[in-house]
Write a protein that holds these residues in place. Sequence first.
Motif, mmCIF file in Angstrom:
data_model
loop_
_atom_site.group_PDB
_atom_site.id
_atom_site.type_symbol
_atom_site.label_atom_id
_atom_site.label_comp_id
_atom_site.label_asym_id
_atom_site.label_seq_id
_atom_site.Cartn_x
_atom_site.Cartn_y
_atom_site.Cartn_z
ATOM 1 N N ARG A 337 0.829 -1.215 0.000
ATOM 2 C CA ARG A 337 0.000 0.000 0.000
ATOM 3 C C ARG A 337 0.860 1.262 0.000
ATOM 4 N NH1 ARG A 337 -2.309 1.131 6.126
ATOM 5 N NH2 ARG A 337 -1.027 -0.396 7.235
ATOM 6 N N GLY A 338 2.163 1.098 -0.172
ATOM 7 C CA GLY A 338 3.065 2.238 -0.145
ATOM 8 C C GLY A 338 3.749 2.329 1.196
ATOM 9 N N ALA A 339 3.787 3.537 1.773
ATOM 10 C CA ALA A 339 4.411 3.743 3.070
ATOM 11 C C ALA A 339 3.431 4.425 3.996
ATOM 12 C CB ALA A 339 5.682 4.578 2.936
ATOM 13 N N ILE A 340 3.663 4.276 5.300
ATOM 14 C CA ILE A 340 2.885 4.971 6.310
ATOM 15 C C ILE A 340 3.842 5.779 7.172
ATOM 16 C CG2 ILE A 340 1.021 3.283 6.320
ATOM 17 C CD1 ILE A 340 2.254 2.042 8.810
ATOM 18 N N ALA A 341 3.292 6.730 7.933
ATOM 19 C CA ALA A 341 4.135 7.660 8.688
ATOM 20 C C ALA A 341 4.583 7.104 10.025
ATOM 21 C CB ALA A 341 3.407 8.979 8.896
ATOM 22 N N ALA A 342 4.168 5.899 10.391
ATOM 23 C CA ALA A 342 4.748 5.245 11.560
ATOM 24 C C ALA A 342 6.229 4.976 11.286
ATOM 25 C CB ALA A 342 4.009 3.949 11.859
ATOM 26 N N ALA A 343 6.994 4.826 12.348
ATOM 27 C CA ALA A 343 8.433 4.588 12.205
ATOM 28 C C ALA A 343 8.855 3.467 13.148
ATOM 29 C CB ALA A 343 9.222 5.865 12.512
ATOM 30 N N GLY A 344 9.968 2.846 12.833
ATOM 31 C CA GLY A 344 10.525 1.806 13.695
ATOM 32 C C GLY A 344 11.979 1.584 13.346
ATOM 33 N N ASP A 345 12.724 1.018 14.282
ATOM 34 C CA ASP A 345 14.147 0.814 14.007
ATOM 35 C C ASP A 345 14.407 -0.382 13.096
ATOM 36 O OD1 ASP A 345 13.573 -1.082 15.946
ATOM 37 O OD2 ASP A 345 15.048 -0.358 17.398
ATOM 38 N N ALA A 346 13.343 -1.011 12.597
ATOM 39 C CA ALA A 346 13.524 -1.931 11.470
ATOM 40 C C ALA A 346 14.097 -1.175 10.279
ATOM 41 C CB ALA A 346 12.201 -2.586 11.096
ATOM 42 N N GLY A 347 13.814 0.133 10.205
ATOM 43 C CA GLY A 347 14.382 0.935 9.128
ATOM 44 C C GLY A 347 15.893 0.998 9.195
ATOM 45 N N ASP A 348 16.454 1.087 10.386
ATOM 46 C CA ASP A 348 17.903 1.104 10.540
ATOM 47 C C ASP A 348 18.500 -0.228 10.091
ATOM 48 O OD1 ASP A 348 18.497 3.673 12.583
ATOM 49 O OD2 ASP A 348 16.490 2.835 12.664
ATOM 50 N N LEU A 349 17.816 -1.310 10.440
ATOM 51 C CA LEU A 349 18.273 -2.622 10.003
ATOM 52 C C LEU A 349 18.219 -2.735 8.483
ATOM 53 C CD1 LEU A 349 19.348 -5.103 11.472
ATOM 54 C CD2 LEU A 349 17.011 -5.973 11.587
ATOM 55 N N SER A 350 17.182 -2.146 7.869
ATOM 56 C CA SER A 350 17.046 -2.235 6.415
ATOM 57 C C SER A 350 18.119 -1.439 5.686
ATOM 58 C CB SER A 350 15.657 -1.759 5.967
ATOM 59 O OG SER A 350 15.530 -0.346 6.000
ATOM 60 N N PHE A 351 18.763 -0.485 6.375
ATOM 61 C CA PHE A 351 19.896 0.205 5.778
ATOM 62 C C PHE A 351 21.069 -0.760 5.602
ATOM 63 C CE2 PHE A 351 23.950 2.416 6.123
ATOM 64 C CZ PHE A 351 23.810 3.440 5.196
ATOM 65 N N MET A 352 21.243 -1.657 6.550
ATOM 66 C CA MET A 352 22.402 -2.552 6.539
ATOM 67 C C MET A 352 22.199 -3.803 5.708
ATOM 68 S SD MET A 352 23.923 -2.379 10.428
ATOM 69 C CE MET A 352 25.280 -3.459 9.986
ATOM 70 N N MET A 353 20.972 -4.305 5.622
ATOM 71 C CA MET A 353 20.740 -5.592 4.968
ATOM 72 C C MET A 353 19.303 -5.670 4.477
ATOM 73 S SD MET A 353 20.494 -8.048 8.356
ATOM 74 C CE MET A 353 21.994 -7.323 9.020
ATOM 75 N N PRO A 354 18.984 -6.578 3.557
ATOM 76 C CA PRO A 354 17.595 -6.754 3.133
ATOM 77 C C PRO A 354 16.711 -7.089 4.327
ATOM 78 C CG PRO A 354 19.080 -7.928 1.662
ATOM 79 C CD PRO A 354 19.912 -7.472 2.820
#
Length: 431
Positions: A337-354
């Motif tokens: 559905r695209g993106a939502i404005a919630a945030a989580g540190d899964a985003g930091d993990l996604s910077f390093m690896m799939p």
Amino acid sequence: MTFDEIFPEVRELVDDLWRHPELGYREHRTSRAVEEFLTRHGEGLPIERFSTTGLKVDLPSSDPAHRRIAVVAELDAVISPAHPDADPETGAVHACGHHTQTGIALAAFAHLVSTGAWREASVDLSFVFVPAEEFVDLATRADMRDRGEITWFGGKPEAMMLGVFDDIDAAVCLHAIGGRLPEPTVEIDCGLAGFLYKTIEFEGSASHAGLDPFSGTNAYSMATLFTTALGLGRQQVREDVLVRMNPVIPSTDMTTNVIPHRARVGTDVRSSDLDYLTEIASRVDRAAHGCAAALGGTAHVTTEMGYLPLNQDRAMNGAFREAFEQDSHLTCLIDDRGAIAAAGDAGDLSFMMPTVQLSYGGFEGTIHGKDFALIDPETVLIAVPRLLVRGLLRMGEHLPEPPYRRSFAEYVEAVATIAPVPAGAHGKEKS
């Protein structure tokens, strides 16, 4: 052991976590409960402890050529004191659904070990239980950082720094979906915003509010003008990159007979676009300094890194799309559905690896709200773990080849372009 057979034990643990919510980096009771479950069902597998409460267990490798995938669940609760089940002292409650993440991961772990199904996987598997995903209780975390107990406010960046993910090639995270859904539902490929956290200390001068208000400079008025400026400035904010700000006054010692000389405002600054996040952050700083100057005071702005945006790996989610097609209980798939404005540190993990985040319904009420509750435990604790395992067993065919990998040093460099990094951020020994 089938998921139906393990359900009573997992349900009991999840209910117990609901009754005993704990805030980030202080999930000691939660961590003990998870470790006891892993010990009961882990057949002697070693458990690695990290940070204050984190746990990691690796299933053995069945093939040296396999990539290793981590299933990541979160231990902490959110602060939502209006919830009737919130801890009366801390305001903590699992209105985030993290207690069910833990249950899902543990159910999958117990099934894989008891059946030996992990040997059929085209990847190697690890389970990581991380503290402190919710960006709350910041004063406590600042004290812990000052004492050298932690470095990052988020549990996943802390684990990344400690090397917990050094042997991991890709990650599968989990999260609840709020709101009563009409049918058993899971979601894939939904992105998340990133955010910074700003603390603005407005400084004026005190005087008697009745006798001599003319000699004072009202810091609270500066804070009011600032929050008004943020509201008026929303008209000039792009709508396509999920900008959000939520200014709050966390505490005050003001009295009505003294012109307040100090007022503190905290606000998140969110966006799904990092470049635009930096621009909006500079606007917030300008507004703070301008509002203070307009009323004769000063503003001191402190910026803390929140989390990076989550960009889900579309290839990996193909494994869960296929698993969903085989499931007779789960009947609705929300797909990209695209993106939502919630945030989580899964985003930091996604910077390093799939990285992907598998989300699931089975609740009612607003996530983080006073009415959030689990209403369909069979879906959440039987059907979702079953889907998770089916996806994991075929994940090797859906990994990007080769999976990208960035170092923690590269992560720190990326963070440093948008916010100050904490002292000692480049790493330390595991504990």
